[in-house]
Scaffold this active site. Structure first.
Site, PDB file in Angstrom:
ATOM      1  N   HIS B 125       0.866  -1.180   0.000  1.00  0.00           N
ATOM      2  CA  HIS B 125       0.000   0.000   0.000  1.00  0.00           C
ATOM      3  C   HIS B 125       0.906   1.235   0.000  1.00  0.00           C
ATOM      4  CE1 HIS B 125      -2.808   2.923   1.822  1.00  0.00           C
ATOM      5  NE2 HIS B 125      -3.783   2.101   1.496  1.00  0.00           N
ATOM      6  N   ASP B 204       2.882  -4.858   8.066  1.00  0.00           N
ATOM      7  CA  ASP B 204       1.684  -4.047   7.893  1.00  0.00           C
ATOM      8  C   ASP B 204       0.482  -4.975   8.083  1.00  0.00           C
ATOM      9  OD1 ASP B 204      -0.541  -2.719   7.003  1.00  0.00           O
ATOM     10  OD2 ASP B 204       0.328  -2.055   5.106  1.00  0.00           O
ATOM     11  N   GLN B 207      -4.788  -5.071   7.124  1.00  0.00           N
ATOM     12  CA  GLN B 207      -5.866  -5.935   6.622  1.00  0.00           C
ATOM     13  C   GLN B 207      -5.964  -7.246   7.398  1.00  0.00           C
ATOM     14  OE1 GLN B 207      -8.086  -4.982   4.573  1.00  0.00           O
ATOM     15  NE2 GLN B 207      -7.117  -3.139   3.767  1.00  0.00           N
ATOM     16  N   LYS B 230     -10.316  -0.544  10.849  1.00  0.00           N
ATOM     17  CA  LYS B 230     -10.439  -1.717   9.986  1.00  0.00           C
ATOM     18  C   LYS B 230     -10.749  -2.963  10.813  1.00  0.00           C
ATOM     19  CE  LYS B 230      -7.607  -0.421   5.919  1.00  0.00           C
ATOM     20  NZ  LYS B 230      -7.966   0.952   5.802  1.00  0.00           N
ATOM     21  N   CYS B 368      -4.750   2.537  -3.567  1.00  0.00           N
ATOM     22  CA  CYS B 368      -3.451   2.968  -3.051  1.00  0.00           C
ATOM     23  C   CYS B 368      -2.356   1.969  -3.418  1.00  0.00           C
ATOM     24  CB  CYS B 368      -3.497   3.209  -1.536  1.00  0.00           C
ATOM     25  SG  CYS B 368      -4.578   4.559  -1.090  1.00  0.00           S
TER      26      CYS B 368
END
Lengths: 142, 411
Positions: B125, B204, B207, B230, B368
């Protein structure tokens, strides 16, 4: 349905069969439009007559139906106009989409984009080709 | 089946889902952008503002001490949520983006220099890409990429060993679950390889934190970041986990109140622990809301949410792959609960606008991931992303509307 106001028949027609699609070789000038939110790109090519009118206009790019149709309709409208007239049409068109009670005088079939008023998030799509046009015209003027 | 029972049991906790959009029942499939909030989160934030609000860490009075306790309870909960040994490893941020910027600035400035390499993947991203471009530019380090192959989004992780032995790699930053491809990267194996080469790692988890069980000690990563919004929590709050060994010598990122111990007109000392990274009044209500969200997700169980995601992801892949002219990104099997696709020559924005008219919320664009989209020869895709409150019948509804869209926009 509201969606049919956005995607009027003429819009779908011009998006599937864009008019004046393609490039013009130099000395034609070009202007680019880029929409960072979707990655859409439009390049408008202009050639001018010695009298300063728009002789030929073409465009290339990959964009959504609204953007492609708006740019295609634009090319059919600005041919033969002077630079000042074309920029005036751009202003009228953008005012028509962004302000209330602006008469559609002189817009012709560009009125088909009136549905964009209800979808303000698509305004950028409808005006991208016009910003590219201005870029192409300014290149020549300078 | 386990799968539908999650939505059956928990969907009613989300008042926002019970509404009509453009005359049709809302089908919310934009969870990779932001998930919705259960009543317990909404209620706790309102209760906090009604009953307990004051600034944290600086008041002696009752409200301030209640606020401080709630805020620090959230930190402790985040540590448990991530399997961290201590709450001192947990830093509150505005979200994933700020977490990565904090590491790129504070850790990057101190540990990167000319000749060093920052290694990331081609599927990152923008939030896990641009901060490293800037860190490289500032420090003289170079930025290298692990290549993504084909629409399936495969990374040849056997390349990693070679890249780590041949280059002076200082940091490896990568996503757990790709927000555009829906593939799941083998975090534990990647971190183990990096560890053998003495390379610092950043995961990261934007998600994944709300979708899969995460234990930072088992993963053995140095940094892990995610966003509250999220995973059923509020916007504007996120978590940065830092391995204590790495965190301890890291300099602050921003300066001001809350993060200092002693200040003179000439200089200042920093507080120890995570507080030195939290300058200014933090998003207290956000942390409190996130605490309740994490508790809620633990009640459901992230293994169950993960199984549900895999099931919905595979069902969506099977049903969407029957549509004429569809191009689906990411793997067929072992995929996360999101699917991004291109449908014939129809532009993603037109598809998304069309679906919205039937109450379906999708995302359209480059997600993104501009460099990845360009590499795959795509400009934009439409994306449907699921959470445990989504159902198979919502996928059927999506397929129906996409079939109608093909007719509407078709040549």
């Amino acid at each position: 349905m509201e969606i049919d106001e956005l995607y009027q028949t003429i819009i779908l027609d011009h998006s599937k069969r864009p008019r004046n699609f393609g490039e013009l070789p130099p000395p034609a000038t070009k202007g680019e439009g880029y929409n960072p939110s979707c990655g859409d790109e439009v390049v408008v090519f202009i050639s001018q007559s010695p009298q300063g009118t728009i002789e030929q206009v073409r465009f290339t790019g990959q964009a959504c139906a609204i953007c492609t149709a708006s740019t295609s309709l634009m090319t059919t409208q600005v041919k033969g106009k002077t630079v000042a007239e074309a920029l005036g049409l751009k202003r009228t068109f953008i005012d028509f989409l962004t302000q209330d009670a602006i008469p559609a005088t002189g817009l012709g079939n560009l009125q088909a984009l009136a549905g964009v008023k209800k979808f303000p998030q698509r305004l950028k799509c409808a005006t991208l080709g016009w910003h590219a046009l201005e870029g192409a015209l300014k290149t020549n003027v300078g | 089946m386990v799968v539908n029972s999650l939505a059956e049991r928990y969907r009613a906790d989300f008042p926002i889902l019970d509404q009509k959009v453009n005359g049709f029942p809302l089908v919310y499939l934009d969870n990779a952008a932001s998930t919705q909030h259960p009543n317990c989160v909404i209620d706790e934030i309102a209760r906090y503002y009604r009953e307990d609000h004051a600034n944290v860490h600086r008041g002696i009075h009752a409200l301030s001490s209640r606020s401080t306790k709630l805020y620090e309870d959230a930190r402790a909960r985040a540590a448990r949520f991530l399997g961290a040994a201590s709450a001192d490893s947990i830093i509150f941020t505005r979200g994933t983006t700020e977490g990565i910027n904090l590491v790129a600035t504070s850790w990057g400035t101190a540990h990167l220099g000319p000749g060093d390499v920052i290694l990331i993947t081609e599927m990152e991203h923008h939030a896990n890409l641009i901060p490293w471009q800037i860190a490289a530019r500032r420090t003289g380090a170079s930025l290298q990429y692990l290549a993504v192959h084909g629409d399936e989004g495969t990374i040849d992780w056997s390349d990693l060993e070679r890249l780590l032995s041949q280059n002076r790699v200082r940091l490896l930053a990568f996503t757990h679950i790709s927000n555009s491809l829906g593939c799941i990267n083998p975090v534990r194996a990647i971190c183990a390889t990096a560890r053998r080469h003495g390379v610092t790692t950043l995961v990261d988890a934007a998600q994944s934190a709300g979708h899969a069980p995460i234990n930072v000690q088992e993963l053995d990563c140095d940094f892990l970041v995610f966003s509250g919004h999220k995973c059923c929590g509020p916007t504007g709050i996120g978590i940065l986990y830092g391995n204590p060994a790495v965190l301890d010598d890291m300099q602050p990122y921003q300066f001001g109140g809350e993060m200092i111990s002693r200040v003179t007109y000439e200089s200042a000392d920093w507080k120890p622990g995570p507080h030195r990274f939290e300058a200014g009044t933090p998003h207290i209500a956000g942390a409190i809301g996130l605490n309740v969200a994490m508790d809620y997700l633990e009640t459901i169980g992230r293994p169950a949410i993960q199984a549900n995601d895999h099931h919905l992801g595979e069902v969506a892949y099977e049903r969407l792959s029957r549509l004429p002219g569809i191009r689906i990104l990411g793997p067929r099997r072992e995929r996360a609960g999101l699917i991004s696709f291109q449908l014939g020559a129809t532009h993603a924005h037109d598809l998304v606008a069309y679906a919205d008219q039937f109450g379906i919320a999708l995302r359209g664009g480059h997600h993104c991931n501009q460099p990845l989209m360009r590499k795959l020869g795509l400009q934009a895709t439409a994306r449907a992303s699921f959470y445990f409150y989504n159902t198979e019948s919502e996928i059927d509804r999506l397929v129906e509307v996409l079939e109608a869209a093909i007719k509407y926009f078709g040549a």
